[in-house]
Scaffold this motif. Sequence first.
Motif, PDB file in Angstrom:
ATOM      1  N   GLY A  82       0.781  -1.220   0.130  1.00 24.90           N
ATOM      2  CA  GLY A  82       0.157  -0.026   0.130  1.00 24.90           C
ATOM      3  C   GLY A  82       0.972   1.049   0.058  1.00 24.90           C
ATOM      4  N   LYS A  83       2.134   1.296  -0.044  1.00 23.38           N
ATOM      5  CA  LYS A  83       3.097   2.378  -0.233  1.00 23.38           C
ATOM      6  C   LYS A  83       3.696   2.401  -1.555  1.00 23.38           C
ATOM      7  CE  LYS A  83       3.887   1.860   4.769  1.00 23.38           C
ATOM      8  NZ  LYS A  83       2.997   2.967   5.289  1.00 23.38           N
ATOM      9  N   THR A  84       3.782   3.648  -1.980  1.00 20.32           N
ATOM     10  CA  THR A  84       4.385   4.070  -3.305  1.00 20.32           C
ATOM     11  C   THR A  84       5.787   4.746  -2.923  1.00 20.32           C
ATOM     12  OG1 THR A  84       3.357   5.851  -3.739  1.00 20.32           O
ATOM     13  CG2 THR A  84       2.369   3.931  -4.729  1.00 20.32           C
ATOM     14  N   ALA A  85       6.936   4.587  -4.013  1.00 23.21           N
ATOM     15  CA  ALA A  85       8.206   5.264  -3.671  1.00 23.21           C
ATOM     16  C   ALA A  85       8.673   5.424  -4.942  1.00 23.21           C
ATOM     17  CB  ALA A  85       9.040   4.464  -2.870  1.00 23.21           C
ATOM     18  N   ARG A  86       9.584   6.561  -5.214  1.00 32.00           N
ATOM     19  CA  ARG A  86      10.364   7.035  -6.246  1.00 32.00           C
ATOM     20  C   ARG A  86      11.692   6.834  -5.764  1.00 32.00           C
ATOM     21  NH1 ARG A  86      12.617  12.152  -7.598  1.00 32.00           N
ATOM     22  NH2 ARG A  86      13.146  12.045  -9.813  1.00 32.00           N
ATOM     23  N   GLN A 111       8.892   4.258   0.461  1.00 33.44           N
ATOM     24  CA  GLN A 111       7.669   5.207   0.394  1.00 33.44           C
ATOM     25  C   GLN A 111       8.251   6.525   0.258  1.00 33.44           C
ATOM     26  OE1 GLN A 111       5.621   5.832   4.211  1.00 33.44           O
ATOM     27  NE2 GLN A 111       7.279   4.827   5.251  1.00 33.44           N
ATOM     28  N   GLY A 112       7.671   7.024  -0.558  1.00 32.28           N
ATOM     29  CA  GLY A 112       8.072   8.486  -0.932  1.00 32.28           C
ATOM     30  C   GLY A 112       9.358   8.530  -1.790  1.00 32.28           C
ATOM     31  N   PHE A 113      10.334   9.814  -1.631  1.00 29.05           N
ATOM     32  CA  PHE A 113      11.281   9.890  -2.353  1.00 29.05           C
ATOM     33  C   PHE A 113      12.409   9.095  -1.636  1.00 29.05           C
ATOM     34  CE2 PHE A 113      15.249  11.969  -3.402  1.00 29.05           C
ATOM     35  CZ  PHE A 113      15.572  11.603  -4.467  1.00 29.05           C
TER      36      PHE A 113
END
Length: 682
Positions: free
Chosen positions: A49-53, A89-91
Amino acid sequence: MNLTPLLLVLTLHGVVCDERGARVRRIVGGDAAVAPPEDDPVVFTRFAGKTARVLGVRDLPHYVFRGIRYGHAPAGKERFLRPRQYFLQGFENATRFPPPCVQPVPGQDKVIGDEDCLFLNVFTPTLPTGLEGLPVIVWIHGGGYRYGSASQYGVRHLVGKQVVVVTIQYRLGSLGFLSTGSKTLPGNAALWDMVLAVQWTRNYIGFFGGNPHKIVVMGHGTGASSAIMVALSNVAKGLASGIVAMSGSSLSRFATDDAPKNTAMQVAEANGCPVVSELTMVKCLQNLSPDSIIKVDSSIESQRIDNRGFISGLAGKLGSAPVFEGRRDGRSLPPVAENEPLNDPDSAHSRIPLLTGITKDETKRACQGQYKDEIVKKLRGVPDFLDKVLVKNLQDSLGLQRNNNTSSGRLLSLLDPKQFKNYLEYSKSNIHEGLGKISEATGDALFNVPAFLTADAWSKQNAPSYLYRFEHVGKKKKGYNFLKGLPIIGNSTQSDDSNDTVAHGDELAYLFDAQDFQGRSLGSNEDSNEEDDKVRDIFTQMVTDFARFGKLSLGNEEVKPFSITDNNFVQVGPKPKVSNGFRFCEMGLWLGLAQRLQSSSCKLFKVLDSQLKNLPTGVLKPGGLGGNKIGDALGKVGKPGAVDKKKVQEKLSPVSNSLGMLNPNRDKPKSSQKVLPFGIGR
């Protein structure tokens, strides 16, 4: 003005229905998106459920994502506990190598590193293409559980063979392995670090171009024994598709600490912590600086080498190490190492391929280097040192015995050390020859026997195992650059008196480039050598072929897995070849294999028939029972054409468990279980 009809038209213009009736969004007009620049690689991940770049760097010819966190900082109250999983998660800036875990500086009263060190590096030849992904190698560095980092190993030669490589870090010394053998301080925190790193690889590697279902866990020395324990652990079931164990096994003397409480008490007392209550002791240790704990580790290691002699420097067991925790009691989270994997019938699910091997002269440089003066003194001053002292100590060091109360048993009785006379014979006036005999004996007992037994145990699981011996001398003797500080390596460059030595760690230079903790090349003044380049190509191809296919090939011919009749192994050099009868007579001596020693090829050792007849009914005591079957069956191992393989297997079946080797006729394991969440109820 009513805009509803116009909006409806515009909406329908961008969405059409195909023949199947599903609504598919189409791109209407405009130019294709610009491809991301090669020198500025970015990966987008989505998990839990977490996105990251994730931003990496281009390190021609591949991509590198450095210092990716996989676990929260195991400091303060988190010290000695299982790691807590970190989700991307995040950057995420993955452009700098991480700090190493806390460890001593070899030869100095100094400590470097950070407790917040649960990071890994990802090296990939290509970013995701939409295909199934490339095979993945997870590298667990060696260093006696005390030294090393993920960034010391330049992997461009492996990545160039079209595999993804993940190099990981884990807690070192007592910070990672301290244990009292109780529920208060069960130990193995660093093994949990490794399991978590492999789990991270399964979860995320697809975003970096790897295949999450084709992960080979690989290590050297203590990293090799850890790779086996991690890959075969029930909590990591199904994560690994193969294991590469270089110069180490879970049967190796250095693999585990069988008296962990003694080490824990020494660490606590030296740091002024109370030891009457384990809980109070742990809380005290959690409030100390990490440097003070690691410095005590160094003191304990030095004391043990001084007290036990050079064999302990070669064999290990000099500080905190993994422990076998016993069966799960059902009242707490499962242990990561329930029982020794090769002695545990329930690890039959481990039928995954194994590639294991050793170097030609594992201990030779140490025997003729940092331990030379001590050995020469004993050769000259201790009567019958080789057979009465050395052999007996090495027999005690063989990695088969773990717990006298388990079904795996322990060595019941071996050949009388006097029977090693011809194996160890040398001219008393030739000290150099005596040093060579000691390096041969220590290499056999501490490295060759565990490798042999591990490959043999695997073959009895109906799982393919491959055994190699790295024999190329070359000019890239880099063991020191990778393993500085390890007792078998020493604290400064050591030279042996011959130019034909291939010692512990020397093969690493044919897979990796030597780097410092910041990932900077250590450089080389070595002459360019065409043979070295050829061997590097051969060795990297062997490893990557194994990662890709789970088997080996030389040229266009497939190598047969290790068998109980042939004891076949690959001799790695400029012209690699497959040979049979790995250390045939020497393994017979160390394991008491009567029929080997009675064969014509071993007559040189002149072991007395009376001694062979007096061998116990088995080399190991199977749960307190006797029986001739081990000598009968294993005595034929490595004797091509001497025996019907089916009959030998039938003889071995009831004996295998007494050796800690799995019976291939056991029922198949139950379906894989999911890995339990980390950090819950730790």
